[in-house]
Design a protein around this motif. Sequence first.
Motif, PDB file in Angstrom:
ATOM      1  N   THR A  22     -11.281  -3.869   5.382  1.00 21.37           N
ATOM      2  CA  THR A  22     -10.363  -3.984   4.285  1.00 21.37           C
ATOM      3  C   THR A  22     -10.912  -4.138   2.897  1.00 21.37           C
ATOM      4  N   LEU A  23     -12.234  -4.870   2.685  1.00 22.00           N
ATOM      5  CA  LEU A  23     -12.870  -5.216   1.620  1.00 22.00           C
ATOM      6  C   LEU A  23     -13.357  -3.815   1.173  1.00 22.00           C
ATOM      7  N   GLN A  24     -14.035  -2.970   2.038  1.00 24.65           N
ATOM      8  CA  GLN A  24     -14.529  -1.797   1.814  1.00 24.65           C
ATOM      9  C   GLN A  24     -13.884  -0.774   1.089  1.00 24.65           C
ATOM     10  N   LYS A  25     -12.450  -0.726   1.833  1.00 29.00           N
ATOM     11  CA  LYS A  25     -11.280   0.002   1.022  1.00 29.00           C
ATOM     12  C   LYS A  25     -11.122  -0.266  -0.140  1.00 29.00           C
ATOM     13  N   ALA A  26     -11.109  -1.460  -0.511  1.00 25.21           N
ATOM     14  CA  ALA A  26     -10.986  -2.077  -2.116  1.00 25.21           C
ATOM     15  C   ALA A  26     -11.887  -1.479  -2.961  1.00 25.21           C
ATOM     16  N   THR A  27     -13.348  -1.623  -2.364  1.00 26.42           N
ATOM     17  CA  THR A  27     -14.432  -0.938  -3.096  1.00 26.42           C
ATOM     18  C   THR A  27     -14.309   0.337  -3.559  1.00 26.42           C
TER      19      THR A  27
ATOM     20  N   ASN B  64      -4.530  -0.391  -8.569  1.00 26.05           N
ATOM     21  CA  ASN B  64      -3.442  -1.204  -8.002  1.00 26.05           C
ATOM     22  C   ASN B  64      -3.408  -1.156  -6.323  1.00 26.05           C
ATOM     23  N   ILE B  65      -3.943  -0.185  -5.722  1.00 26.46           N
ATOM     24  CA  ILE B  65      -4.358   0.064  -4.362  1.00 26.46           C
ATOM     25  C   ILE B  65      -5.350  -0.790  -3.887  1.00 26.46           C
ATOM     26  N   GLY B  66      -6.569  -0.759  -4.663  1.00 24.03           N
ATOM     27  CA  GLY B  66      -7.746  -1.803  -4.632  1.00 24.03           C
ATOM     28  C   GLY B  66      -7.335  -3.155  -4.792  1.00 24.03           C
ATOM     29  N   ASN B  67      -6.411  -3.305  -5.651  1.00 22.25           N
ATOM     30  CA  ASN B  67      -5.868  -4.928  -5.860  1.00 22.25           C
ATOM     31  C   ASN B  67      -5.533  -5.374  -4.406  1.00 22.25           C
ATOM     32  N   VAL B  68      -4.743  -4.518  -3.798  1.00 22.15           N
ATOM     33  CA  VAL B  68      -3.832  -4.761  -2.638  1.00 22.15           C
ATOM     34  C   VAL B  68      -4.988  -4.924  -1.385  1.00 22.15           C
ATOM     35  N   PHE B  69      -5.628  -4.150  -1.419  1.00 21.45           N
ATOM     36  CA  PHE B  69      -6.828  -4.306  -0.299  1.00 21.45           C
ATOM     37  C   PHE B  69      -7.640  -5.343  -0.539  1.00 21.45           C
ATOM     38  N   HIS B  70      -7.869  -5.732  -1.883  1.00 23.55           N
ATOM     39  CA  HIS B  70      -8.728  -6.924  -2.288  1.00 23.55           C
ATOM     40  C   HIS B  70      -8.206  -8.176  -1.812  1.00 23.55           C
ATOM     41  N   ALA B  71      -6.713  -8.372  -2.110  1.00 22.46           N
ATOM     42  CA  ALA B  71      -6.137  -9.589  -1.650  1.00 22.46           C
ATOM     43  C   ALA B  71      -5.833  -9.615  -0.214  1.00 22.46           C
ATOM     44  N   LYS B  72      -5.629  -8.814   0.424  1.00 20.85           N
ATOM     45  CA  LYS B  72      -5.583  -8.862   1.863  1.00 20.85           C
ATOM     46  C   LYS B  72      -6.768  -9.370   2.548  1.00 20.85           C
ATOM     47  N   GLY B  73      -8.046  -8.463   2.082  1.00 20.76           N
ATOM     48  CA  GLY B  73      -9.128  -9.140   2.640  1.00 20.76           C
ATOM     49  C   GLY B  73      -9.499 -10.503   2.220  1.00 20.76           C
ATOM     50  N   LYS B  74      -9.222 -11.048   1.034  1.00 20.18           N
ATOM     51  CA  LYS B  74      -9.500 -12.219   0.660  1.00 20.18           C
ATOM     52  C   LYS B  74      -8.602 -13.210   1.391  1.00 20.18           C
ATOM     53  N   GLN B  75      -7.297 -12.778   1.730  1.00 20.75           N
ATOM     54  CA  GLN B  75      -6.438 -13.845   2.500  1.00 20.75           C
ATOM     55  C   GLN B  75      -7.118 -13.781   4.107  1.00 20.75           C
ATOM     56  N   LYS B  76      -7.549 -12.893   4.447  1.00 21.69           N
ATOM     57  CA  LYS B  76      -8.222 -12.912   5.931  1.00 21.69           C
ATOM     58  C   LYS B  76      -9.505 -13.726   5.819  1.00 21.69           C
ATOM     59  N   LEU B  77     -10.170 -13.570   4.664  1.00 26.28           N
ATOM     60  CA  LEU B  77     -11.349 -14.733   4.767  1.00 26.28           C
ATOM     61  C   LEU B  77     -10.929 -16.119   4.894  1.00 26.28           C
ATOM     62  N   TRP B  78     -10.030 -16.735   4.295  1.00 24.59           N
ATOM     63  CA  TRP B  78      -9.466 -17.940   4.098  1.00 24.59           C
ATOM     64  C   TRP B  78      -9.654 -18.719   5.426  1.00 24.59           C
TER      65      TRP B  78
ATOM     66  N   VAL C 123       0.759  -1.215  -0.068  1.00 19.17           N
ATOM     67  CA  VAL C 123       0.133  -0.018   0.045  1.00 19.17           C
ATOM     68  C   VAL C 123       0.797   1.259  -0.021  1.00 19.17           C
ATOM     69  N   VAL C 124       1.669   1.228   0.945  1.00 20.93           N
ATOM     70  CA  VAL C 124       2.924   2.303   0.765  1.00 20.93           C
ATOM     71  C   VAL C 124       3.415   2.800  -0.543  1.00 20.93           C
ATOM     72  N   CYS C 125       3.916   1.721  -1.225  1.00 24.78           N
ATOM     73  CA  CYS C 125       4.423   1.912  -2.552  1.00 24.78           C
ATOM     74  C   CYS C 125       3.361   2.290  -3.639  1.00 24.78           C
ATOM     75  N   CYS C 126       2.255   1.591  -3.485  1.00 25.36           N
ATOM     76  CA  CYS C 126       1.131   2.042  -4.489  1.00 25.36           C
ATOM     77  C   CYS C 126       0.903   3.479  -4.490  1.00 25.36           C
ATOM     78  N   GLN C 127       0.768   3.849  -3.148  1.00 20.16           N
ATOM     79  CA  GLN C 127       0.399   5.202  -2.602  1.00 20.16           C
ATOM     80  C   GLN C 127       1.266   6.188  -3.226  1.00 20.16           C
ATOM     81  N   ARG C 128       2.674   5.884  -2.984  1.00 21.92           N
ATOM     82  CA  ARG C 128       3.759   6.668  -3.669  1.00 21.92           C
ATOM     83  C   ARG C 128       3.558   6.701  -5.063  1.00 21.92           C
ATOM     84  N   HIS C 129       3.081   5.841  -5.867  1.00 17.91           N
ATOM     85  CA  HIS C 129       2.930   5.821  -7.184  1.00 17.91           C
ATOM     86  C   HIS C 129       1.698   6.864  -7.525  1.00 17.91           C
TER      87      HIS C 129
END
Length: 591
Positions: free
Chosen positions: A158-163, A128-142, A103-109
């Motif tokens: 986390t998923l709401q941030k992706a949205t 890309n930031i949406g993708n990061v939050f989506h992947a993070k939320g999906k991992q937490k769901l496992w 997230v830090v790096c994508c925010q820099r972009h």
Amino acid sequence: MEASCLELALEGERLCKAGDFKGGTAFFEAAVQVGTEDLKTLSAIYSQLGNAYFYLKEYGKALEYHRHDLTLARTIGDRLGEGKASGNLGNTLKVLGRFDEAVVCCQRHLDIAQEQGDKVGEARALYNIGNVFHAKGKQKLWGCTQEPGDLLPDVRDTLQKATDFYEMNLCLVKELGDRAAQGRAYGNLGNTHYLLGNFVEAIKFHRQRLSIAKEFGDKAAERRAYSNLGNALIFLGQFSTATEYYRKTLQLSRQLRDQVMEAQACYSLGNTYTLLQQYERAVEYHLKHLYIAQELNDRVGEGRACWSLGNAYVSLGNHKQALHFARKHLDISKEIGDRNGELTARMNVEQLMEALGVNENDLSPSSSEFEMQGARPKITKRNSMDSVELWKYSSDKVKEIQVWTFVFQKLGRDPSDEDCFFDLLSKFQSSRMDDQRCHLDDPQNGDNREGTANTPTLNEMIDPANTTSPQTEELFDLIASSQSRRLDDQRVSVGNLPGLRITHNNLGHLVGEGDHQEPSDDFFNMLIKCQSSRIDDQRCSPPEAGPHAPTVPDEDFFSLIQRVQAKRMDEQRVQLPTEDLASPQSPDPDI
């Protein structure tokens, strides 16, 4: 020598575009060995080499060359290049599961793109930031056992941030008139709403995704949309409609000659017909799934197919065939070390033997045939199925010979047969595209993919720092240098960049231009907080997620059936322990 370097690099680019990443990397490596004084050429070579190694899953090599690309971009003061490199750094950190750093790096972009008025880069960064939050939320769901939509607060947040980021991306690409980018935004919004349990919203977005996929003739995206629509409809209890979408998924998978996705469609159809209590149809599709799993040597998928077949035969009252597949499931579970599967299969075998009034002495010896005396012979693989398309690479020695032959003799350059690079990847990289967003092709038909900062072609030599993946040492080099005269310390090592020939022509660019472009302390401080003391951890390759089952969706259908079937499960299968249940089926990623 300069001409030889560029010519080698052009041939490497051509091979990578044609899908021959192994051959492409050999030519790029040769170009680096020859060297160049042209900074833009060298940056493009680094970027494409990193990309090629990324697709080959040689992440160490990918990180090495993307690190060089990032260093070069910052040294010459290429602000846009630095932004794109930061974005791709974030993408790769996401693949490695290091979401906070990503997230830090994508925010820099995003910050640099907004600063430079780069709307395309801004849209890409938001995506890309949406993708990061989506992947993070999906991992937490496992690891969660909640009902669909009943999420823990941090997962929902986390998923709401992706949205939110996907919505911002969608607004911007609409402003830019990028229809292809809109399609991907719709698809990922559908995926995120699916994980949030907003199935009606998910269906709305996936239908918009489907419409744009048809508009572009993108069969792979159309297939994903049909599959995702079927998944969402299952949770709404619309099983019959879901089967129609799964059939279309199956049809397109066969058109694309993608056996893996064909197997997944059969798997979903088998389970959906189970929900409809049409067990003979369920058996038909589970057998098709089993055949493909056997052909592709997917033992995990084969075990799941046997488990499903055993349940379906119990529901049909054919306990003899159910025992046949239960024993096969037991043997496979032992082979692959699936403890829960073994316990489940053993319980099923015992209950079925009791129902049939037989004991171990009445059964044939446990073998690869898995036969009970008097049962049907082992199912053979089908002959009519289209064979899977194999991608074969010649040995490294042959590649080396090809490279150095090219130095003395110009090779013919035939245009690539693959107009759509992501269609090629769909066949080459199996079913999981979510983590592989970098690509080597130029956008076609206006298809500018936000998931990656596009790598420049060597013919154009523009935007030199386009794609990059992180190297742990790079991150720590950046942090260390930021704390004590970091820019001066970093530039003294520029001469160590492979393939760089320092001359009077480029010396001024290397030393003088980037001084005022030093990143803010906040960027490095954020990285310090994210990384903490994980040096040793970050030098390891990403951990394996367990036995891979390409013919079964990543998060399979078993717990989904449990949830939507409610109390109907006892009617159709031998009772199973709850520990064997997996997490809900994930949406098909939209790329």
